[in-house]
Design an enzyme around this catalytic site. Structure first.
Site, PDB file in Angstrom:
ATOM      1  N   GLU B  61     -44.182  64.355  13.999  1.00 21.06           N
ATOM      2  CA  GLU B  61     -44.210  65.218  12.842  1.00 21.06           C
ATOM      3  C   GLU B  61     -44.751  66.628  12.994  1.00 21.06           C
ATOM      4  O   GLU B  61     -44.390  67.408  12.156  1.00 21.06           O
ATOM      5  CB  GLU B  61     -45.166  64.310  11.654  1.00 21.06           C
ATOM      6  CG  GLU B  61     -44.529  62.974  11.341  1.00 21.06           C
ATOM      7  CD  GLU B  61     -44.608  62.079  12.394  1.00 21.06           C
ATOM      8  OE1 GLU B  61     -45.338  62.088  13.445  1.00 21.06           O
ATOM      9  OE2 GLU B  61     -44.043  60.936  12.216  1.00 21.06           O
ATOM     10  N   HIS B 130     -48.241  52.774   4.141  1.00 24.20           N
ATOM     11  CA  HIS B 130     -46.722  53.166   3.524  1.00 24.20           C
ATOM     12  C   HIS B 130     -47.046  53.266   2.072  1.00 24.20           C
ATOM     13  O   HIS B 130     -46.012  53.595   1.251  1.00 24.20           O
ATOM     14  CB  HIS B 130     -45.734  52.232   3.788  1.00 24.20           C
ATOM     15  CG  HIS B 130     -45.457  51.991   5.245  1.00 24.20           C
ATOM     16  ND1 HIS B 130     -46.170  51.402   6.172  1.00 24.20           N
ATOM     17  CD2 HIS B 130     -44.310  52.223   5.727  1.00 24.20           C
ATOM     18  CE1 HIS B 130     -45.504  51.481   7.309  1.00 24.20           C
ATOM     19  NE2 HIS B 130     -44.340  52.042   7.076  1.00 24.20           N
TER      20      HIS B 130
END
Ligand SMILES: Cc1ncc(C[n+]2csc(CCOP(=O)(O)OP(=O)(O)O)c2C)c(N)n1
Ligand SMILES: [Mg+2]
Lengths: 386, 330
Positions: B61, B130
Site C-alpha cells: 500500500e 475490514h
C-alpha cells in the site's frame, strides 16, 4: 496527452526453465549481481585502473566533473561555517561524498529527474538549483525553497526512502506518456532498511520503469553502522531479489561513478529497466552539526578514509595527465570562492517570512476554517503593532 | 431517462466517465484490474481503457501511494484503491508526510490531484480489519480533503468531482451502501452543478438536527422517519464533506432547531463527531436549548461480526439521544 499502449508489466515471471535453458538462465541471473570488488577506475593515488566493463570517461567530462567536485567541497565547508555562525539551523554535510553528489547530477539530462535526500544539497546545486533557494529548508524559512519543475529536482526528502516511490511514480508516468525520461533516486545505506526502499525497487522492476536507485553507503545511519542494517553480501546484492542489476562502485572515485551511473542511465533510457547502484563511501563528518560522531566511531577509522578523498585523487590524475594545469586549478578555485561568497551573502541577508504563508498553500483554495484562522492571526498581529 | 443503479455501479460509472473525459486519469491498486476490485468498483475498466490505464500493483500500500504521488507530480491524475480501511494503514506515512504536505511544502508548485478511494466502516458483518471507520486519521491531517458520499447520486457526482479536484482527496466509501439502489437521472447528474465541499439537508425538520455522514445517514433518516410518527420533526444533515467542513449549512440548521445530535460509527473519543459538537457549541451556543449529544461507536477496537450491532449507532440509540435533548414538554 495520450497514454501509450503496451503492457505496464515487464511480462510474467519466467516459466520454469528446461535443462537446456538452465545455463542461459544462470547467465541472465548473474548479470544482476554486482562485481566482486567495487568498480574503481582511478585509485586513491590518482592512477587509472583498467576495467573491461567500464571504460574511463573522456578527459573533458572528467575535468568538468572535477570543477563541480571542487565547488561541492567548498559548498559543504561554507555551509558548515554558516551553521556555526547561526545563519542556518542545521546542515547534513556530504563532505567526503562529493564525488557521489556530482556524479548523480551529471549522469542525467536536463529533462530527466533527480530525487535527492537531505544530505544531497551538493547534487541539487550541481543540477543547477539556486543555492540560496536550496538552503531555504535549512535556514528555516520554509520546508523547501525551489520549484521542483525548474530543474526537475524533487524536494530534498527527509522521511527516509519515501522519495524512492515518488521517483518510481514519475518514471512510470513518463513511460505511460511516452516520454524518454530517466529518474535517479538517491538514498543512504540506512534507508535501505525502510519498507519503502523495498516497495520502490519492486514496483520499479515489476513495472519496468527507468529508475536508477543510487545508494550512498557512507557506512552509518546517524550512529548505527551498516553491519546493524543488513547482513547481505552488499547492498547492491539486493537488486537481484527484485530482478534488476546491482552494481557497486568506489564512491570516492568520480570517474567510476560517472561510468557506472552512466551505464545504468543509458540502459534505463534504452528500455532496459531499473538498476541499483551502491557507492562505497564515508561520511567524514558527524551526521549533522548537532551530532557527535566520536560517541560511536574512532578517529582511527575516520583517518583511514582521509587518503581515499575524492577530490585529491582526481586532482592528481588530471594533473599528471596534463588535463589540469595551475591556471585552470586557480580558475576552479576562484569559481568555488564565488559560490561560497554568494552563499554567505545570501544567507547573511535577513530573510522576511510572511505569516499569511502559513495558510496559503495548504489547499488550492483556503477552506472557510483557514480563512477564519488567517483573519484571526492577522488581527492578533495588528493588535501587537499598536 | 431514469436508471436504477447500485452505489457500486454509480462509482464504477463515475470512474469510467472520468477516464473517458480525461486521458490522464489512471486507476490502480490491488485486484482492480482483471477482477475489477473486490467490490467490483473498477469492473470493466481495464477491458475498456487498457491495462496501462487501470492495473494491478504488487501488494504494497505504501508503494501504491508513493507511486501515485510521483505520477501526480508528473502530470497524471491517479485514482488509487485501498482494498479495505484497515489495509490503508501501511500507506499512512506517504499520505501524511507527502500526499498531505507536498503542495504546502512546495508553496503550491507541486499539486497532487489524486484520489485515495477507501471502502470503510462496518455493518456488513466483516471480520477484523475490514470495518474500521478511519476518517478521523485523515480529517486530522491538514492538506487532505476528506469526503464520504451517502447516496447513489452522490457516489457518482462526488467521485467525479474528487477526480477533478486540484488537491488530494480521501474518498471514503461506506461499504454497507455498495449494494443499495436508487433511481437516478444519469444525464442530469452528468451536467449537475458542483456541490463539492458542501453539506446538504437530507430531510427537513424543525425540532432538532441530526448531523451525520456516510454510513450513518440512512440510519439517521430512519430515526427521523420514526420520530415523525411520534410527532417530532427532525432535520437530517448529510455532511458529505468532512474536510472542508461546511459550517454554514450545519450551523444554519442548528440555529433553526436549537437542538442537535451528531452521529457517526467511529469511536467517539477525539473523533470527527467530537469536532462537530465543538464547532456547533462554539457557534450556536445562544441558539441551543440543550447540550449537543453524540451517538457514536464505543471507544473499542471494532467488534467481531456477532457483536457489531451492539456497537453501531442504531435508530433506537439515536431516538434515545433525541429524547434527552431537554424538551419542555417532557
Ligand atoms: C522514516 C524516518 N525515520 C527516521 C528518520 C531520522 N533520520 C534522519 S537521517 C537518519 C539516518 C539515515 O541514514 P542513511 O540512510 O544511511 O543516510 P545518511 O544520513 O547516512 O546520508 C535517520 C535515522 C527519518 N528521517 N525518517
Ligand atoms: Mg548512511
Amino acid at each position: 496527452m495520450t497514454i501509450s499502449t503496451g503492457s505496464p508489466w515487464r511480462g510474467s515471471m519466467q516459466e520454469p526453465a528446461g535443462r537446456a535453458d538452465l545455463d542461459a538462465q544462470r547467465a541472465a541471473e548473474s548479470y544482476m549481481l554486482p562485481s566482486v570488488e567495487p568498480v574503481q577506475l582511478i585509485d586513491p593515488d590518482g592512477r587509472h585502473v583498467h576495467n573491461d566493463k567500464y571504460p574511463l570517461p573522456d578527459g573533458d567530462s572528467l575535468l568538468g566533473a572535477y570543477r563541480e567536485l571542487v565547488v561541492g567541497r567548498r559548498v559543504n565547508d561554507q555551509a558548515n561555517a554558516l551553521v556555526r555562525q547561526g545563519r542556518m539551523a542545521v546542515y547534513p554535510s556530504s563532505h567526503g561524498q562529493e564525488a557521489c553528489q556530482v556524479a548523480a547530477a551529471l549522469c542525467i539530462e536536463a529533462a530527466d529527474w533527480l530525487f535527492p535526500t537531505y544530505r544531497d544539497t551538493v547534487a541539487v546545486l550541481a543540477r543547477g538549483v539556486d543555492p540560496i533557494q536550496a538552503l531555504t529548508l535549512l535556514r528555516g524559512d520554509w520546508h523547501s525553497g525551489y520549484d521542483p519543475y525548474e530543474h526537475n529536482v524533487s524536494i530534498q526528502a527527509t522521511p527516509l526512502a519515501t522519495q524512492l516511490l515518488h521517483a518510481v511514480g514519475v518514471a512510470h508516468a513518463a513511460k505511460l506518456k511516452g516520454e524518454n525520461t530517466v529518474v535517479v533516486a538517491m538514498c543512504g545505506d540506512g534507508a535501505t532498511s525502510e519498507g519503502d526502499f523495498h516497495e520502490a525497487l519492486n514496483f520499479a522492476a515489476v513495472f519496468h520503469v527507468p529508475v536508477v536507485f543510487f545508494v550512498q553507503n557512507n557506512q552509518y545511519a546517524i550512529s548505527v553502522p551498516l553491519s546493524h542494517q543488513s547482513v547481505a553480501p552488499s547492498l547492491a546484492h539486493k537488486a537481484i531479489g527484485y530482478g534488476m542489476p546491482g552494481e557497486r562502485v568506489d564512491g570516492n572515485d568520480l570517474a567510476a561513478l560517472l561510468a557506472v551511473l552512466g551505464k545504468a542511465v543509458d540502459r534505463a533510457r534504452d528500455g532496459g529497466g531499473p538498476a541499483l547502484v551502491e557507492a562505497h563511501t564515508y561520511r567524514m563528518q558527524s551526521h549533522t552539526n548537532a551530532d557527535d560522531a566520536t560517541r560511536y566511531r574512532s578517529d582511527d577509522e575516520v583517518a583511514q578514509w582521509v587518503p581515499k578523498d575524492p577530490v585529491m585523487r582526481m586532482r592528481t590524475y588530471l594533473t599528471e595527465l596534463k588535463l589540469l594545469d595551475e591556471s585552470t586549478e586557480k580558475d576552479i578555485a576562484a569559481e568555488a570562492e564565488r559560490v561560497a561568497a554568494a552563499l554567505r551573502e545570501g544567507l547573511n541577508a535577513e530573510s522576511e517570512v510572511d505569516p499569511e504563508d502559513l495558510f496559503r498553500h495548504v489547499y488550492s483554495e483556503k477552506t472557510s476554517q483557514l480563512r477564519e484562522q488567517a483573519a484571526k492571526l492577522r488581527e492578533e498581529l495588528s493588535r501587537e503593532q499598536l | 431517462m431514469s436508471t436504477t443503479l447500485t452505489f457500486a455501479k454509480a462509482l464504477n460509472t463515475a470512474l469510467a466517465d472520468e477516464m473517458e473525459a480525461d486521458p490522464t486519469v489512471v486507476v490502480f491498486g490491488e485486484d482492480v484490474g482483471t477482477l475489477g476490485g473486490v467490490f467490483r468498483i473498477t469492473d470493466g475498466l481495464t477491458k475498456r481503457f487498457g491495462e496501462e490505464r487501470c492495473f494491478d500493483t504488487p501488494l504494497a500500500e505504501s508503494g501504491i501511494m508513493g507511486m501515485a504521488v510521483g505520477m501526480a507530480m508528473n502530470g497524471l491524475r491517479p485514482v488509487v484503491e485501498m482494498q479495505f480501511d484497515a489495509f490503508a494503514y501501511p500507506a499512512f506515512e506517504q499520505v501524511v508526510s507527502h500526499v498531505a504536505k507536498m503542495p504546502n511544502r512546495t508553496r503550491g508548485k507541486v499539486k497532487l490531484p489524486l484520489v485515495i478511494r477507501i471502502p470503510y466502516a462496518g455493518g456488513i458483518g466483516g471480520v477484523e480489519h475490514h470495518c474500521d471507520s478511519s476518517e478521523s486519521y485523515y480529517a486530522h491531517t491538514p492538506g487532505l480533503t476528506v469526503v464520504s458520499p451517502a447516496t447513489v447520486p452522490d457516489a457518482y457526482t462526488m467521485l467525479r468531482e474528487a477526480i477533478r479536484h486540484p488537491d488530494p482527496v480521501v474518498f471514503l466509501e461506506p461499504k454497507k451502501l455498495y449494494w443499495s439502489k436508487e433511481d437516478l437521472e444519469l444525464e442530469a447528474l452528468r451536467s449537475s452543478a458542483n456541490s463539492f465541499g458542501r453539506a446538504v439537508v437530507a430531510r427537513e425538520g424543525t425540532d432538532a438536527t441530526l448531523i451525520t455522514y456516510g454510513p450513518s445517514v440512512s440510519t439517521a433518516l430512519n430515526a427521523a422517519a420514526a420520530a415523525a410518527e411520534e410527532g417530532r420533526s427532525l432535520e437530517v444533515i448529510d455532511v458529505r464533506s468532512i474536510v472542508p467542513f461546511d459550517d454554514a449549512t450545519v450551523m444554519a440548521s442548528v440555529r433553526k432547531t436549537g437542538r442537535a445530535v451528531v452521529i457517526a460509527e467511529a469511536p467517539g473519543f477525539a473523533s470527527v463527531a467530537s469536532e462537530i459538537v465543538a464547532r456547533v457549541q462554539e457557534r450556536c451556543f445562544h441558539s441551543l436549548a440543550a447540550p449537543v449529544l453524540r451517538v457514536t461507536g464505543f471507544d473499542i477496537p471494532y467488534p467481531a461480526p456477532k457483536l457489531e450491532h451492539f456497537h453501531l449507532p442504531s435508530v433506537d440509540r439515536i431516538l434515545d439521544a433525541v429524547d434527552e435533548l431537554q424538551w419542555e414538554d417532557a
